[in-house]
Design a protein around this motif. Structure first.
Motif, PDB file in Angstrom:
ATOM      1  N   PRO A 131       6.451  35.038  43.801  1.00 43.96           N
ATOM      2  CA  PRO A 131       7.017  33.860  44.485  1.00 43.96           C
ATOM      3  C   PRO A 131       7.008  32.572  43.664  1.00 43.96           C
ATOM      4  N   VAL A 148      15.015  42.630  46.373  1.00 42.89           N
ATOM      5  CA  VAL A 148      15.075  41.972  47.685  1.00 42.89           C
ATOM      6  C   VAL A 148      15.913  40.704  47.511  1.00 42.89           C
ATOM      7  N   THR A 158       7.508  39.913  46.854  1.00 43.97           N
ATOM      8  CA  THR A 158       8.631  39.154  47.414  1.00 43.97           C
ATOM      9  C   THR A 158       8.145  37.934  48.197  1.00 43.97           C
ATOM     10  N   SER A 159       8.940  36.864  48.126  1.00 47.45           N
ATOM     11  CA  SER A 159       8.596  35.655  48.873  1.00 47.45           C
ATOM     12  C   SER A 159       8.617  35.926  50.372  1.00 47.45           C
ATOM     13  N   ALA A 200      12.878  27.983  50.749  1.00 45.20           N
ATOM     14  CA  ALA A 200      11.937  28.091  51.862  1.00 45.20           C
ATOM     15  C   ALA A 200      12.120  29.427  52.571  1.00 45.20           C
TER      16      ALA A 200
HETATM   17  C1  SAM Z   1      18.134  34.673  46.201  1.00 46.29           C
HETATM   18  S1  SAM Z   1      16.734  34.811  47.195  1.00 46.29           S
HETATM   19  C2  SAM Z   1      15.666  35.707  46.147  1.00 46.29           C
HETATM   20  C3  SAM Z   1      14.527  36.374  46.853  1.00 46.29           C
HETATM   21  C4  SAM Z   1      13.554  37.030  45.910  1.00 46.29           C
HETATM   22  N1  SAM Z   1      14.155  38.153  45.226  1.00 46.29           N
HETATM   23  C5  SAM Z   1      12.272  37.502  46.607  1.00 46.29           C
HETATM   24  O1  SAM Z   1      12.021  38.706  46.717  1.00 46.29           O
HETATM   25  O2  SAM Z   1      11.518  36.608  47.016  1.00 46.29           O
HETATM   26  C6  SAM Z   1      16.115  33.171  47.152  1.00 46.29           C
HETATM   27  C7  SAM Z   1      15.356  32.812  48.390  1.00 46.29           C
HETATM   28  O3  SAM Z   1      14.047  33.339  48.346  1.00 46.29           O
HETATM   29  C8  SAM Z   1      13.175  32.475  49.041  1.00 46.29           C
HETATM   30  N2  SAM Z   1      12.122  32.046  48.104  1.00 46.29           N
HETATM   31  C9  SAM Z   1      11.936  32.465  46.866  1.00 46.29           C
HETATM   32  N3  SAM Z   1      10.824  31.898  46.324  1.00 46.29           N
HETATM   33  C10 SAM Z   1      10.308  31.120  47.282  1.00 46.29           C
HETATM   34  C11 SAM Z   1       9.174  30.283  47.349  1.00 46.29           C
HETATM   35  N4  SAM Z   1       8.318  30.159  46.330  1.00 46.29           N
HETATM   36  N5  SAM Z   1       8.918  29.630  48.505  1.00 46.29           N
HETATM   37  C12 SAM Z   1       9.739  29.768  49.554  1.00 46.29           C
HETATM   38  N6  SAM Z   1      10.842  30.540  49.533  1.00 46.29           N
HETATM   39  C13 SAM Z   1      11.123  31.203  48.422  1.00 46.29           C
HETATM   40  C14 SAM Z   1      13.991  31.323  49.559  1.00 46.29           C
HETATM   41  O4  SAM Z   1      14.423  31.653  50.859  1.00 46.29           O
HETATM   42  C15 SAM Z   1      15.139  31.337  48.591  1.00 46.29           C
HETATM   43  O5  SAM Z   1      16.271  30.688  49.120  1.00 46.29           O
END
Ligand code: SAM
Length: 397
Positions: free
Chosen positions: A167, A248, A273-274, A385
């Motif tokens: 994350p 994801v 994953t986040s 978020a």
């Molecule tokens: C394109 S997606 C990628 C997700 C990523 N592959 C995962 O497994 O976390 C991007 C979204 O992941 C979430 N995200 C990723 N990192 C984050 C973090 N550190 N804090 C909060 N949300 C996060 C948010 O909703 C963001 O808009």
């Protein structure tokens, strides 16, 4: 002793281990692993030693056991017996390691770590525990990539590793992911990947930055696919470093297919994953006995007003009692909350927005579902978020 470190090629060479207990078994095993022709001599041979399949003589040591031997190990629990072995070896100019009193022997063993074709051997003066402690620290640092062990290129074959970076906190990448980053020739990095890891890369590593802002990609997906294949076909070790898990909402599947289509070897390293890490970082368990037995992860990227959107069943989600986790939902949070409530979700269902989870700028806002979007606006938090909806939001207070 100011000794001379050397790596012995014992392949097929006779070596003698005197002793039948656990120390002798350990030594016999590592000598056998090194390809030596091992003879173990002891009145009683343990089943551990017998299981190694090495030559054994179940009787006390005789000087003639040293005939033709390149190296001897005195590993009995009897100092006098070990002394006799080392004296007889000295007479024949055969190096001898004493397990009971290292300083009395003519050779010493090292604490050893092997890593990706490297052998690290540590000797700790007269204190074997120092050597073991240092060896363990080096082995751990090699595993994580904290110590560089960049392998010289072997042949022309490049490859791509799709690495989930977790994350954002650089400590939340896997050990394998961290090591691959440390060994890479090229790192193709996303905005939400743990970018702090890039700071330690050597200057000759090519870093290709795919995303600078929340809404803008520097490169299109087709360009990213092309650059991955291009660098790998040029023989480079390419790491595609992504936020969270590559599979994801990470478009990892598309990149995988592009590599396969280009004939490039590709592997995936899962990431945290986040969807799971962000709630955890905010103290929200996604399942909790008696409250939620499952959770659903949904992209809020698309407009929920359109029924065909990516097949997301908003009425079904509203009716479902489990925890709902929304990624990429900040722009449409008003609409999503409205849609869920219209389809039957209680307006006072607890909800939370976790912004920049696991990073120093992490913020968490909690509110009822019908107020969560406004609450996030008041707190001035947007992407990135993760939104959590369900009774679990408040369970830990
Ligand atoms: C394109 S997606 C990628 C997700 C990523 N592959 C995962 O497994 O976390 C991007 C979204 O992941 C979430 N995200 C990723 N990192 C984050 C973090 N550190 N804090 C909060 N949300 C996060 C948010 O909703 C963001 O808009």
């Amino acid at each position: 002793m100011n000794g001379f470190p050397a790596l012995l090629d014992l392949t097929g060479r006779p070596v003698l281990v005197v002793g039948g207990g656990p120390v002798a078994a350990r030594r016999a095993r590592s000598l056998a692993d090194a390809g030596a022709d091992v003879l173990v001599v002891a009145p009683e041979i343990s089943t551990e030693i017998s299981a190694l399949g090495v030559r054994t003589r179940p009787r006390p040591f005789e000087a003639a056991d040293l005939d033709g031997v390149w190296l001897a190990m005195a590993c009995t629990d009897d100092g006098a017996a070990n002394s006799a072995v080392s004296a007889a070896a000295e007479q024949r100019r055969i190096f001898c390691v004493r397990a009971d009193a290292a300083t009395e022997g003519t050779a010493r063993t090292s604490a050893i770590a092997r890593h990706d074709g490297l052998t690290v051997a540590v000797n700790g003066g007269d204190d074997p525990l120092r050597a073991v402690a240092l060896r363990d620290a080096i082995a751990a640092a090699l595993d994580t990539g904290d110590l560089p062990s960049r392998r010289a290129r072997r042949g022309p074959g490049g490859h791509v590793a799709l690495v989930g970076g977790g994350p954002g906190d650089p400590e939340l990448i896997t050990v394998r992911g961290r090591r691959l980053v440390a060994e890479a020739d090229v790192v193709v990095v996303d905005r939400l990947a743990p970018r702090a890891l890039l700071e330690g890369l050597p200057a000759d590593v090519e870093v290709i930055d795919c995303g600078k802002s929340a809404h803008r990609q520097n490169l299109t997906q087709a360009e990213i696919n092309a650059v991955l294949a291009d660098r790998a076909l040029a023989g480079k070790r390419v790491v595609r470093l992504k936020g969270g898990d590559p599979f994801v909402f990470g478009r990892g599947g598309e990149e995988w297919r592009a590599c396969v289509a280009a004939g490039v070897p590709v592997s995936v390293v899962p990431g945290l994953t986040s969807a799971i890490a962000a709630p955890a970082a905010a103290g929200i368990p996604l399942t909790h006995r008696g409250l939620a037995a499952d959770f659903t992860v949904v992209s809020g990227h698309l407009d929920p007003g359109r029924p065909a959107d990516e097949g997301i069943d908003w009425p079904g989600l509203a009716a479902h009692g489990g925890t709902l986790v929304l990624l990429m939902a900040m722009e449409r949070l008003d609409l999503i909350a409205k849609e869920l409530i219209e389809h039957g979700k209680a307006p006072d269902t607890p909800a939370a927005v976790v912004h920049s989870a696991t990073l120093p700028e992490q913020q968490v806002v909690r509110a009822r579902l019908d107020e969560i979007a406004a609450a996030a606006r008041r707190a001035q938090i947007g992407a990135p978020a993760v939104v959590v909806v369900g009774a679990v939001v408040d369970v830990l207070g």
